[in-house]
Scaffold this active site. Sequence first.
Site, short mmCIF file in Angstrom:
data_model
loop_
_atom_site.label_atom_id
_atom_site.label_comp_id
_atom_site.label_asym_id
_atom_site.label_seq_id
_atom_site.Cartn_x
_atom_site.Cartn_y
_atom_site.Cartn_z
N GLN A 153 -26.63 6.40 -67.92
CA GLN A 153 -28.41 7.10 -67.57
C GLN A 153 -28.48 7.85 -69.30
OE1 GLN A 153 -28.43 10.45 -68.33
NE2 GLN A 153 -30.22 10.51 -68.18
N HIS A 304 -34.16 14.69 -58.50
CA HIS A 304 -33.45 15.49 -59.57
C HIS A 304 -32.44 15.61 -58.89
CE1 HIS A 304 -33.04 14.39 -64.22
NE2 HIS A 304 -31.51 16.19 -64.20
#
Length: 420
Positions: A153, A304
């Site tokens: 990521q 998230h």
Amino acid sequence: MTEKITMKADAKHEDAARAARAEKLRRRFPTIAELRRRARWRVPRFAFDFVDGGANDEECARRNATALSAVELLPRYCIDTKDMSTEVELFGRRYAAPFGVAPMGSGGLMWPGAEEYLAREAQRRNIPYILATPANASIERIAEIAPDVFWFQLYRFAANDHAITFDLLRRADAAGAQVLVPTIDSAGKSKRPRDIRSGVKVPFTVGPSIAFQVATSPFWAWALYKTGMLRSENVVPYTAGRATRDSTAEIIMQVRSSGSHTWDELARLRDRWKRAFVVKGVLHPADAERLVSLGVDGIIVSNHGGRHFDGAPASIDILPAIVAAVGSRATVMVDSGIRGGLDIVRALALGAKATFAGRPFLYGLGALGEAGAGHVMDMFFDELRTEFQHVGVRSVAEAAMVTARHPGAWRYEGNQFVSP
Ligand SMILES: Cc1cc2nc3c(=O)[nH]c(=O)nc-3n(C[C@H](O)[C@H](O)[C@H](O)COP(=O)(O)O)c2cc1C
């Protein structure tokens, strides 16, 4: 010859011992909620709250859970599911299940060594493991531990024409990361009241309250003692030889002030990265469309886990709109609120090709230490197989055909949202 027989017997013995340990954990901690409770007790409060908490009033984090539980699935019976497979193909590689570990920065706060434990168990079970930019383990170390299932990521560091971002991309490529995952949903600083109250900030100062919490969490303190200092390992090369907890944290703080990758930057990243490119944190179908036109291979629909924008919809509620917009041209995946096999099947039925979870894996580690990583993965596998039986499907492809009732779904038709 005798040596070979002894080695085989040892391996068998080890497998049997591992299975017995796993069975014991299954009986003692059959749910994520129980692991969370135990983690809360074993881990210093400031560290537990950092992981467990969300933005503002934590409405979005709760919304993820309630929206998922509101999705009903209509089972089909009289189907022989004996030969089921939970395997899924993602970007040309077969994984054992349609779930993986979401990227989590500072995972070591919940349990020192978290990243390495999770990566090892993910490799063992052949599920994707996404290492976060601000993790407490480096790209190079995780590539050694989990060479087949390692995704990276990527956050945005705007300074010096994105020098750090591009160098991280270069290192992920050199280390052989299967997939690059730029996250776009970190547009601004997030307000997390629990962290403000705990005094978790940069530079990190150990005041009397935090010192007391650590002193009264002996298992965690011992794990930290064995692992050593927690710092953001991926940015160590950018500290000009002063790699401390604070200097690495200061670099990571640039992410917060940098905002989200712009369209131009995403195009540059896409251009440089030759393997699969998946953008995480997508919530609007129009953004998904634009990403597809940039040439992304996949999208992770995510808010998230409610850690950034408390006004965001539950990921599961926006998922069908994104699948309708781009599902035939990109691999659409989802995270936020996934807590086990049933949630995974719900997401598959609503069009996701795969799912990711974050906190459940850290709850497992906080509750049980190293053994918690595999335990949560095994729990997800067991539940997934059971739920496949319940709804009467034998594969991920069949799970996509399950009939679902989804009261919270956002409806998107002809490039616009329509009221329900
Ligand atoms: C402690 C913690 C740290 C996180 N750090 C990152 C990060 O560095 N990058 C990122 O893209 N997402 C990060 N996330 C979000 C996760 O990748 C994922 O979207 C979220 O945890 C999914 O929700 P869940 O925890 O309800 O499963 C973090 C989540 C947690 C809990």
